[in-house]
Design an enzyme around this catalytic site. Sequence first.
Site, PDB file in Angstrom:
ATOM      1  CD  GLU A 104       5.885  -8.602   4.447  1.00  0.00           C
ATOM      2  OE1 GLU A 104       5.066  -7.865   3.882  1.00  0.00           O
ATOM      3  OE2 GLU A 104       7.101  -8.568   4.231  1.00  0.00           O
ATOM      4  CG  HIS A 124      13.800  -1.708   9.031  1.00  0.00           C
ATOM      5  ND1 HIS A 124      13.212  -0.489   8.801  1.00  0.00           N
ATOM      6  CD2 HIS A 124      13.535  -2.465   7.946  1.00  0.00           C
ATOM      7  CE1 HIS A 124      12.610  -0.500   7.621  1.00  0.00           C
ATOM      8  NE2 HIS A 124      12.786  -1.682   7.083  1.00  0.00           N
TER       9      HIS A 124
END
Lengths: 590, 359
Positions: B89, B158
């Site tokens: 990322e 998450h």
Amino acid sequence: MLTIISNVLRGSASRNGAELVSESSTLRYVLQLLAVQSECANLTAPHDHDPDPPSRLKDPQQPHSPSVSLPLTQIPSNTPVEYKTLGHTDVVSSEAVAQEESSVMSSGSSTSEELSIVSLLTERISERQKPVFEKIISPVIDVPPSPVLITVKSPATSLVELTPVVANSSSKVTSSDPLTSSCPLPAGSILGLDNSFPEITHSLAEETPLPEPQLAGARVVVSARTYADFTPQATFDIKKCDLHKLEDGPPLQAMLTREEGLQYYRTMQTMRRMELKADQLYKQKIIRGFCHLYDGQEACAVGIEAGINLSDHLITAYRAHGYTLTRGGTVREIMAELTGRRGGIAKGKGGSMHMYTKHFYGGNGIVGAQVPLGAGVALACKYLGKNELCVCLYGDGAANQGQIFETYNMASLWKLPCIFICENNKYGMGTSVERAAASTDYYKRGDFIPGLRVDGMDVLCVREATKFAAEHCRSGKGPILMELQTYRYHGHSMSDPGISYRTREEIQEVRSKSDPISMLKDRMLSNNMASVEELKEIDVEVRKEIEDAAQFATTDPEPPLDDLCNHIFYNDPPLEVRGTNPWTKLKSVS
Amino acid sequence: MASLRCFLRSGKNAVSAVLRREFHRTPPAAVQVTVRDALNQAMDEELERDERVFLLGEEVAQYDGAYKVSRGLWKKYGDKRIIDTPITEMGFAGIAVGAAMAGLRPICEFMTFNFSMQAIDQVINSAAKTYYMSAGLQPVPIVFRGPNGASAGVAAQHSQCFAAWYSHCPGLKVVSPWNAEDAKGLLKAAIRDDNPVVFLENELMYGVPFEISEEAQSKDFVVPIGKAKIERQGKHITLVSHSRMVGLCLDAAAVLAKEGIECEVINMRTIRPLDAEAIETSVMKTNHLITVEGGWPQFGVGAEILARLMEGPAFNYLDAPAVRVTGVDIPMPYAKILEDNSIPQIKDIIFSVKKTLNI
């Protein structure tokens, strides 16, 4: 041609009456010029304003000569128009400059002042518009103006328009960028002039007021060559680079022309003095916050720029003043940014670590974050298909950052035209490389990316390595890594004395044995490529330039408070920004 | 000129109608489009419209998108414009930002915004602040998009909502669409915007179909960033929300309507810049306010709205303290019963409304 002649005469006359300039000397000088012109006869228009100098001076062997990549000092008189079409209004007419310069010039100059004249000339002209290289000397005639200068202020165009060589012609904004062709080399052809008028040239040099830059350039070349019979160019042995995953490396010899040498010398000297001045101003508390100085590492910035074009891209970390200079910033803008004034390159809002010019993405404060950014720029280069590349710099401290390895991976996977350069100055802040890295072979850290280890104190070595790396990228082979072994004389930043983790002796030793400026100077002097006086003269001019810039930087007013909230969003209608309390509503415009 | 065009257009329709000898047709009915398809259409149209737009992220190309949002795009546009990245990322967000600086218009997808934390330095320091630091020299036209907030059974790491985190920073625009029309219009607006935009989607909304008006089906349909929408008119209390919670507010409002309580439901659409004016106007009408969000309460979106209300003209119109309905202040648990009770439910909204109205 006629323009040139008339300019010379005009110039001479305006300076201080005709008596100092002998007509015959002027005439002979003009004849010299004609000789020059005829040399470059394939110049379709040896004319000051030729915005699109044909590839007449292009030397296929040296596509990246510094004079090539640097847009020139010549500010053809039609440049103002061109600049304006770009939305640029900072044009100083050469005549106005000429007048200014004559007063400067009258302070007298010693021999071999051609260079100084030219440099002064171009310096004034180029204030806000030229990269340093350009300002120094214009060895080549009729090189198109620098694209760099132009579009810094118009981000929209700079984003969309690829071609920096705006001046070339408004119609020619395509990827068939004549940039390389438009950057002729000051190769032997110009220098192959005869030495017929040494004494004349000498006197002319003293008296000459400021013709247009092209003229100055021509004159420089001519007189430089004839006066004192300097060696036009020499070849030097340079250190062999260590290679990683490469069959061959850069050449072991580098050719340096006199003009290039003087150019590099001047740029490095400007960088050095600028950094030292910043040191002074910081100690006087006129500069505050962060100030990471680049002195000692000049050969890296200058050598890299010599190996690429201004149309290529570059991004670095926080030790960025040197790169801001080579990428088109002026000393004034840089110093004013350091002192936080409105005349700064980022209007005082960025500071030491956030300076930007066209195709130069800063100046980045977060260690290592600039590396993925650089690969992103390289992705854009590849995507847009303009045969540009991105030079992405980081230090030995940053080299251990994870995001750099992430970037190596993606750059290699996608074959991005990216030159990763690790400026290894042996210390990451206060931590020496042995204490920070399990492997100090930074050029090998790219693993699957081929690497070179280069002597970063030798500008020629850096230049040759950069050319080699650029060739690698442009041929589509993907990224390449270069480790420049260099040294910084100052501490990590101004708050670091720089002697707690290293000895004064070490610093002294590097300064005496490997100083990049001294090395270049010795090379040039020992090969009769320049005289001591000439170089001294350059030093004087540089000092003056820095003084002027420092003067500007300390007297320019701070940015207006109205500017506080501006530049939050681009291309957006004005918005309201909350101030420190609910009743304070501030306005922000794009 | 415009009228001429209109005339010609209608003329063409009329002619074709006549030639076909059929009854005069009404305009096509609004179609049902899922949020996923709306996002897909938005990206497709923008990719087509501007050569410089491209999408990069994990699994966006050959996998058709982790949540199938970018289905079909790689087949249509190829490797150059739809780029699969490795699981890095920080690296690819930085690459996207760099590409934006150099003239492209990337859409950087985070598989979920939880992973954006790895890259948050690039979003904030490299993207959001650069235009300001360069005093206008260097814009960064980039969109960071991906699902945000709680999903179903994906547990603590998450399920975080990042609306408050990103909205905290000047230089960023943060949008959070609810329905398909929002999704399409706002994504198009975000891609066309020359500034960094954080586009917070919601995984649970991807499969929900909505009627999308004809206007919204046009390739030029754009929802302006910074303007909230009143989804339901009301007069007793204002419910302000964003993303999936808007749906819950509307459901709660429907239940409350049966009891005679008319709720005005505002869909924020944009978190930053906040449309405080719309909220204030509504509060001045209804005199009561509740904010509803899925994120944590402390320093959240609701906290900001309430603070603004206090500092603004609408404070004097409040008949009761404004309150926030938020996710529970805990990391998200896994077990269904625990998860269900970690985020606002319709009954929580109804309860809060009644408390605020003192019913």
